[in-house]
Write a protein that holds these residues in place. Structure first.
Motif, PDB file in Angstrom:
ATOM      1  N   LYS A   1       0.395   3.999  -3.005  1.00 53.76           N
ATOM      2  CA  LYS A   1       0.104   5.420  -2.794  1.00 53.76           C
ATOM      3  C   LYS A   1       0.990   6.323  -3.651  1.00 53.76           C
ATOM      4  O   LYS A   1       0.731   7.509  -3.790  1.00 53.76           O
TER       5      LYS A   1
ATOM      6  N   SER B   1      -7.039  -3.450  -2.472  1.00 50.16           N
ATOM      7  CA  SER B   1      -6.535  -2.345  -1.660  1.00 50.16           C
ATOM      8  C   SER B   1      -5.459  -1.569  -2.419  1.00 50.16           C
ATOM      9  O   SER B   1      -5.504  -0.340  -2.505  1.00 50.16           O
TER      10      SER B   1
ATOM     11  N   LEU C   1      -5.661   2.396  -4.238  1.00 47.93           N
ATOM     12  CA  LEU C   1      -4.689   3.429  -3.878  1.00 47.93           C
ATOM     13  C   LEU C   1      -3.866   3.856  -5.094  1.00 47.93           C
ATOM     14  O   LEU C   1      -3.563   5.036  -5.278  1.00 47.93           O
TER      15      LEU C   1
ATOM     16  N   ASN D   1       0.818  -1.217   0.000  1.00 49.13           N
ATOM     17  CA  ASN D   1       0.000   0.000   0.000  1.00 49.13           C
ATOM     18  C   ASN D   1       0.852   1.268   0.000  1.00 49.13           C
ATOM     19  O   ASN D   1       0.487   2.275  -0.598  1.00 49.13           O
TER      20      ASN D   1
ATOM     21  N   LYS E   1      -5.865   6.178  -7.462  1.00 48.15           N
ATOM     22  CA  LYS E   1      -5.931   7.535  -6.918  1.00 48.15           C
ATOM     23  C   LYS E   1      -4.607   8.280  -7.163  1.00 48.15           C
ATOM     24  O   LYS E   1      -4.596   9.448  -7.594  1.00 48.15           O
TER      25      LYS E   1
END
Length: 604
Positions: A240, A285, A289, A236, A292
């Motif tokens: 990001k 998940s 991320l 994650n 985005k």
């Protein structure tokens, strides 16, 4: 045009600095993937010179005077390996099309369930227009093994020119990543040893790690992890930044080679089960991320999650174990490392060290404290490095000359860092010890002295095997060879051919003579029990509530793991011929865990 179909269900993980330094050149044409360590640019430059001469490729040395020499050396070597592998692969396909014997030998090396194997066998029976058909089939279906690279994230030393610290991108791991990113390879970088946020952020500088308009990644990220939680956190973190982890490579915390990153008593079976149950959660998940982040960067956004593989390695030794991991846990590939140290066609190991491995028994393979990183390190007794190091200690000359400084990470004596295996460091520590000698018992004095002098020069010791094997001159202080097999080495006791080892993996032959080998899950369980006992007995500092809590959790996690294994063995067909003996072993080890005495806080 060749495809990226995975021909094999196993891969060869990175081993040391030297042992897989040229494995792709040796095995990639057979479709076998392997991993090169890109930590040691000096070794890499020497190997580039060696292979340039061997394959008649023009060579110009990249000296330390050249700007960004470390990254340049790594890129140039990887480009050479890529070129050699492609040429060998094309020659191999031609040989298979022209020689039925070569083709039969190759078919015998493929997995039994392989569709490509069945297709080739069918063409062999066909007879009509054999050569034309086979050539087209090979072109459409065969692909070379991956030329992957490994970066140990903790090996990210700051670098200096005299007293001036260079920018962070010239740190060791950063420069290694740049070397891979700027190479011609379309493959993966395996990140091991946990999260390095600065290094992870540096990936954003290279477009090859982001999906293109066809949703493909020119360069991929593989994370080596020991549990699901760390996979989720690291995956994650990268997502990001718009970066996708294409594979999670699960490694046993203790039943592996090299540095051992023990979990808090979490065992391999339950860890694999969690990955199997939560794989979709891991994918979704990270995808959410990543979408985005890519949107914020105004970059191409894939509509669907990219491919994600789960693989496993650590202590696997039989075809039955191999197939069980593939079938029961739905993993995509199984890593076979240690056994390949006895395959001269696959790994770079000098003759003396290989003979030591052949003779090694269970008691010779141990979890040492020789690593300057302060992380437990799997090795074998009787290496040439151990002999030379001990001789120096006896002559009052403990410590190494530290020519490479990759592990000069201790900042105890200044910002440039120092390695705890160096003579410079050990001289200071031994002098300090002499000053307090009168306040210590003889036993305490010798123990502290041993802890100081035990550290070994991994930078040189883990690289020397390639120099010795290829008759490349070794300059500087004599260090001998350090090798880092897993405990599994005890059950392999002869040098074997690549073909024999691959047939062993797929259950078409056996190269193992020890009938008493414990299965990989039982072996790991015993290692975790020993590890906890040793940690408790060796603790000399004042205990804290946190330490005691951790040890109790360690015990409970092992007991829960045994409960999982009872159910798993009872409900699967894995090792069903010895199920009663296995269940008895599990109960025996459960008793051993319950008997472990966790100290109590004084005055609590």
């Amino acid at each position: 045009m060749t495809t990226n179909k995975q021909l094999h269900t196993f891969h060869i993980p990175v081993m040391g600095l030297a042992f897989t330094i040229d494995s792709p050149i040796r095995v990639a044409n057979y479709g076998i993937s392997s991993v090169i360590s890109i930590a040691d640019d000096e070794l890499i430059e020497k190997m580039r010179a060696f292979y340039s001469e061997k394959f008649d490729v023009p060579y110009q040395e990249i000296t330390k005077k050249i700007h960004d020499y470390r990254a340049e050396r790594i890129s140039s070597y990887l480009n050479l390996v890529d070129k050699i592998v492609k040429e060998k692969f094309e020659s191999f396909k031609t040989e298979l099309a022209e020689s039925k014997v070569a083709l039969e030998n190759y078919i015998a090396m493929l997995p039994n369930k392989s569709e490509i194997k069945k297709g080739l066998e069918h063409l062999m029976e066909d007879g009509i227009a054999f050569k034309e058909n086979i050539k087209k089939y090979l072109e459409d279906n065969l692909s070379a093994g991956e030329i992957d690279v490994n970066i140990m994230t903790k090996l990210d030393k700051d670098n200096f020119i005299k007293d001036e610290q260079l920018p962070v991108e010239f740190n060791d791991a950063h420069a290694a990543l740049r070397g891979f990113a700027n190479s011609n390879l379309s493959s993966s970088v395996v990140l091991s040893a946990g999260m390095n946020p600065r290094l992870f952020a540096y990936f954003e500088n290279f477009s090859a790690f982001f999906p293109d308009l066809n949703n493909t990644l020119k360069k991929k990220i593989i994370l080596k992890v020991s549990d699901f939680r760390s996979a989720m956190i690291q995956g994650n973190f990268l997502a990001k930044k718009g970066l996708w982890v294409s594979e999670y490579r699960i490694e046993s915390g203790l039943n592996c080679g090299g540095h051992a990153f023990a979990t808090d008593g979490y065992l391999l079976g339950p860890i694999l089960e969690e990955f199997k149950q939560k794989k979709d959660q891991l994918i979704q998940s990270a995808h959410d991320l990543m979408v985005k982040a890519l949107g914020q960067k105004e970059m191409h956004i894939p509509e669907r999650p990219l491919d994600l593989k789960i693989t496993v390695q650590g202590g696997v030794g039989t075809a039955e174990e191999h197939n069980f991991l593939l079938d029961h846990y739905s993993v995509d590939s199984v890593g076979w490392g240690t056994p390949f140290l006895l395959v001269s066609e696959a790994t770079s190991v000098d003759k003396t060290t290989r003979e030591l491995l052949i003779k090694a028994k269970e008691e010779d393979l141990y979890l040492s404290h020789i690593s300057p990183l302060g992380i437990p390190f799997n090795t074998v007794r009787g290496t040439t490095n151990e002999i030379i190091k001990q001789r120096r200690i006896e002559h009052g000359k403990a410590g190494s000359s530290c020519p490479k400084r990759f592990l000069a990470l201790s900042k105890e004596f200044g910002p440039k860092g120092i390695c705890t295996s160096s003579k410079k460091y050990q001289d200071v520590k031994l002098a300090e010890l002499e000053e307090i000698k009168d306040t210590l018992s003889a036993t305490a004095f010798e123990k502290i002295k041993f802890n100081i002098t035990e550290k070994a020069c991994l930078c040189v010791g883990l690289a020397n095997a390639s120099y010795l094997e290829n008759n490349i001159e070794i300059k500087g202080q004599s260090q001998g060879v350090i090798i880092c097999p897993g405990p599994n080495m005890a059950y392999f006791d002869k040098e074997v051919s690549l073909s024999e080892m691959v047939k062993h993996i797929y259950g078409n032959a056996t190269v193992m003579t020890d009938a008493n080998r414990p299965n990989l899950f039982i072996k790991e369980l015993k290692m975790y029990i020993d590890y906890l006992n040793n940690e408790i007995s060796e603790t000399t500092t004042d205990l804290t509530a946190g330490q005691i809590k951790k040890w109790n959790a360690f015990k409970n996690n092992m007991i829960e793991g045994i409960g999982y294994y009872h159910t798993m063995f009872a409900t699967s067909h894995f090792l069903e011929d010895s199920i009663n003996a296995i269940q008895d072993q599990l109960e025996f080890y459960k008793t051993k865990i319950v008997e472990i005495k966790i100290p109590e806080l004084v005055g609590a």
